[in-house]
Design an enzyme around this catalytic site. Structure first.
Site, PDB file in Angstrom:
ATOM      1  N   SER A  51      25.247  28.943 -39.455  1.00  0.00           N
ATOM      2  CA  SER A  51      24.250  27.880 -39.570  1.00  0.00           C
ATOM      3  C   SER A  51      23.131  28.333 -40.480  1.00  0.00           C
ATOM      4  O   SER A  51      23.106  29.473 -40.957  1.00  0.00           O
ATOM      5  CB  SER A  51      23.684  27.517 -38.184  1.00  0.00           C
ATOM      6  OG  SER A  51      23.001  28.626 -37.618  1.00  0.00           O
ATOM      7  N   TYR A 203      10.533  41.325 -35.382  1.00  0.00           N
ATOM      8  CA  TYR A 203      11.220  40.691 -36.505  1.00  0.00           C
ATOM      9  C   TYR A 203      10.590  41.123 -37.831  1.00  0.00           C
ATOM     10  O   TYR A 203      11.286  41.557 -38.764  1.00  0.00           O
ATOM     11  CB  TYR A 203      11.138  39.175 -36.341  1.00  0.00           C
ATOM     12  CG  TYR A 203      11.895  38.381 -37.372  1.00  0.00           C
ATOM     13  CD1 TYR A 203      13.239  38.065 -37.171  1.00  0.00           C
ATOM     14  CD2 TYR A 203      11.276  37.920 -38.532  1.00  0.00           C
ATOM     15  CE1 TYR A 203      13.945  37.315 -38.108  1.00  0.00           C
ATOM     16  CE2 TYR A 203      11.977  37.178 -39.468  1.00  0.00           C
ATOM     17  CZ  TYR A 203      13.306  36.879 -39.245  1.00  0.00           C
ATOM     18  OH  TYR A 203      14.007  36.146 -40.181  1.00  0.00           O
TER      19      TYR A 203
END
Length: 315
Positions: A51, A203
């Site tokens: 995706s 992250y």
């Protein structure tokens, strides 16, 4: 004037990372770059291709003629991505292979299958990403974000290096994030054991680590071209799921996935090949640091590299 405007929008972040920045810069790009069919006969491997940016990247590479290997954890998402790509490019060759990039055993298994099945890899895109809300460790004992963004891609590049070397123009692309600009290289704590764990911080830290890896791998695997980039702010399932507040506030001017993936596809296929070991955004080389507090010391880079090679077993 266009370069000045580009630099100003980049420094202001919001206009540069949004759809506005993409649309402004796109007007200066040649319509035939990359050349149609330039990857015909080649093989591209894209991780996290089920995706978002990964699927958009795979679609872009398929449009240029490459056979594409969708590397996914969820094979059902892989099948859906394959169907979407075939609907756009009916003649495309799209293969699905399962691999959990956070698992070193899974990476080794996948790489072994690739070595048996193919004679070369022309493009390797490290796109798989994750942003857990709590600190989680893998079966190998590594922090999940670090394993997914750093250790897995490093090991996969090394294991596929012989297939890349067999390509006439091999390229590796790391999909980083503009969030990395906020973080220094935490060579002293790559696994995020100290302090309060925050998913967005983990992250950004590991995206900084990816940017640090790019010139190291460019030197190690030359003449393979190794590139880093960030996509700006793109409207993807990952952003919506991991940063719902940010997504609600910015949705009106986020890029779509294909706009975010544009520079990945360009780095993979433009001619002549871009300079290896550099960092890019919207088809232009960018600084890797804007803040004086994020500058890297040579010893920190050495410590980080040593930790990563020891963790992955790379000599």
């Amino acid at each position: 004037m266009s370069r000045v405007l580009d630099t100003v929008t980049d420094r202001l972040v919001i206009p540069g990372y949004s759809r506005l920045g993409y649309q402004l810069r796109k007007r200066t790009w040649p319509a035939d770059d990359p050349q149609p069919g330039v990857l015909r006969g080649g093989l591209a491997v894209v991780t996290g291709a089920g995706s978002g940016l990964g699927r958009a990247t795979a679609l872009g590479l398929a449009r240029l003629g490459a056979a594409v290997v969708l590397v996914v954890r969820d094979e059902a998402k892989g099948e859906a991505a394959r169907a979407a790509i075939i609907a756009e490019v009916p003649a495309a060759v799209v293969l699905i292979r399962r691999c959990d990039v956070s698992s070193l055993d899974s990476v080794r298994r996948f790489a072994g299958e690739m070595l048996q099945e193919f004679e070369r890899v022309d493009v390797l895109v490290h796109n798989a990403g994750i942003m857990p809300s709590e600190r989680t460790t893998t079966a190998d004992g590594h922090e999940l974000t670090f394993a997914t963004h750093v250790l897995g891609p490093l090991l996969l590049t090394d294991l596929l290096s012989s297939l890349l070397a067999a390509s006439p123009d091999p390229r590796v692309v790391f999909v980083s994030s503009g969030g990395m600009y906020t973080q220094r290289l935490h060579a002293d704590d790559p696994e995020y054991r100290d302090g309060e764990y925050r998913g967005a911080t983990a992250y950004a830290r590991t995206k900084r680590m990816q940017v640090t890896l790019v010139p190291l791998l460019a030197e190690r695997y030359a003449p393979v071209g190794v590139h880093g980039m960030h996509p700006g702010w793109a409207d993807t399932p990952g952003v919506a799921g991991s940063l719902p507040g940010f997504h609600r506030l910015t949705k009106g001017f986020l890029r779509n996935a294909e706009e975010g993936a544009d520079t990945v596809v360009w780095l993979a296929a433009t001619s002549p090949a871009p300079r290896s070991g550099r960092f890019w955004h919207d088809r232009r080389e960018r600084p890797t640091h804007y803040l004086p507090t994020t500058g890297e010391k040579h010893q920190d880079v050495k410590t980080f590299w040593s930790y990563c090679t020891n963790a992955t077993g790379i000599s």
